[in-house]
Write an enzyme that holds these catalytic residues in place. Sequence first.
Site, PDB file in Angstrom:
ATOM      1  N   LYS A   1      46.178  35.824  46.323  1.00 24.92           N
ATOM      2  CA  LYS A   1      45.703  34.814  45.367  1.00 24.92           C
ATOM      3  C   LYS A   1      46.078  35.204  43.937  1.00 24.92           C
ATOM      4  O   LYS A   1      46.174  34.336  43.063  1.00 24.92           O
ATOM      5  CB  LYS A   1      44.199  34.542  45.539  1.00 24.92           C
ATOM      6  CG  LYS A   1      43.272  35.750  45.353  1.00 24.92           C
ATOM      7  CD  LYS A   1      42.883  36.002  43.929  1.00 24.92           C
ATOM      8  CE  LYS A   1      42.199  37.336  43.754  1.00 24.92           C
ATOM      9  NZ  LYS A   1      41.989  37.717  42.355  1.00 24.92           N
TER      10      LYS A   1
ATOM     11  N   ARG B   1      42.180  37.014  35.163  1.00 24.55           N
ATOM     12  CA  ARG B   1      43.085  37.633  34.193  1.00 24.55           C
ATOM     13  C   ARG B   1      44.545  37.274  34.464  1.00 24.55           C
ATOM     14  O   ARG B   1      45.335  37.116  33.536  1.00 24.55           O
ATOM     15  CB  ARG B   1      42.903  39.156  34.229  1.00 24.55           C
ATOM     16  CG  ARG B   1      41.479  39.556  33.902  1.00 24.55           C
ATOM     17  CD  ARG B   1      41.215  41.011  34.219  1.00 24.55           C
ATOM     18  NE  ARG B   1      41.378  41.300  35.641  1.00 24.55           N
ATOM     19  CZ  ARG B   1      41.156  42.464  36.198  1.00 24.55           C
ATOM     20  NH1 ARG B   1      40.743  43.469  35.456  1.00 24.55           N
ATOM     21  NH2 ARG B   1      41.323  42.647  37.492  1.00 24.55           N
TER      22      ARG B   1
END
Length: 359
Positions: free
Chosen positions: A214, A279
């Site tokens: 992911k 992030r």
Amino acid sequence: EKPFKVTVIGSGNWGTTIAKVVAENCKGYPEVFAPEVQMWVFEEDINGEKLTEIINTRHQNVKYLPNITLPDNLVANPDLIDSVKDVDILVFNIPHQFLPRICGQLKGHVSSHVRAISCLKGFEVGAKGVQLLSSYITENLGIQCGALSGANIATEVAQEHWSETTVAYHIPKDFRGEGKDVDHKVLKALFHRPYFHVSVIEDVAGISICGALKNVVALGCGFVEGLGWGNNASAAIQRVGLGEIIRFGQMFFPESREETYYQESAGVADLITTCAGGRNVKVARLMATSGKDAWECEKELLNGQSAQGLITCKEVHEWLETCGSVEDFPLFEAVYQIVYNNYPMKNLPDMIEELDLHG
Ligand code: NAD
Ligand code: 13P
């Protein structure tokens, strides 16, 4: 019965958050766990003070998890070998590029009765092909290792906002320690909090594949968002990405279970949260808006933290090339080419095109 002694290896943004969770539970269940939890810290100097000293006196990790108070039974230790002395449960939580060196240092210092959980998101790619990090830990240290993975942006968990996670662990048959072995109940007691709901399953491969891949999909979302293409484009990347994550699991880890991808926090839920606020997505967005390269953007945005997708997309590319399967994963390949070979992001739709209008 002797309570389990727990050490957390790592003290970054997620490492410190999980250490907080674990220390709260070790204090709360003294009949199951030794109250003191050691956290190995990669020592740093922060304005003339040692990070470990700051953590042990002010109970804050000012660099990687600022403004969060840590329990006083969590002890920062800069000495890796000393931090695992007499340990029963090891919780690994470092950026995955540092795992080989850490395992190399730990070799010979960890007894075979020790059990481990890896909270890392990534793979080890080497001569043996693509390997789960839990398998890498088992192979290098000779200890059983499961995984923890879920839709868990660290700061939200640290602030005790409700979230879910998945722990996956196979109970081995060969326990040779004193007392009893770690089981699913012990792991639930170690990680479950009122604000952090744990589901314990067996599918280590499934949750680890989702957690690693992911991060690559999130880079793709960051590119299209940074280009200003909006929510539809991001959803398209996530749709294609989910398909590639499942295909990767089916091709290389056939033991992974399809329901894990859809039903567990580690599956589609983590894809959604990471693509929304992680992030990796932030770094990719800045690459698109600034034209700077990935490493500059990571440095500028993350203050020493790591966007793991930047490394994972290269590792995945190398593995897919080795097995001649690059074409089966056009999104993963496109992300790699954009990060490492400067391919134009605006070509992403063509790079992942699936329609064959002439077929
Ligand atoms: P991070 O990105 O905050 O990385 C910083 C950490 O790396 C610091 O502890 C630093 O001391 C350490 N470090 C730097 N150089 C090092 C070296 N040479 N050797 C060893 N350590 C070194 O780390 P994190 O957020 O704790 O991530 C750990 C793992 O957890 C990653 O695989 C990540 O994908 C995963 N994860 C992160 C989050 C999150 O929201 N942060 C959530 C879930 C999972
Ligand atoms: P990032 O590493 O992209 O911040 O994702 C964090 C995460 O793994 C959320 O579950």
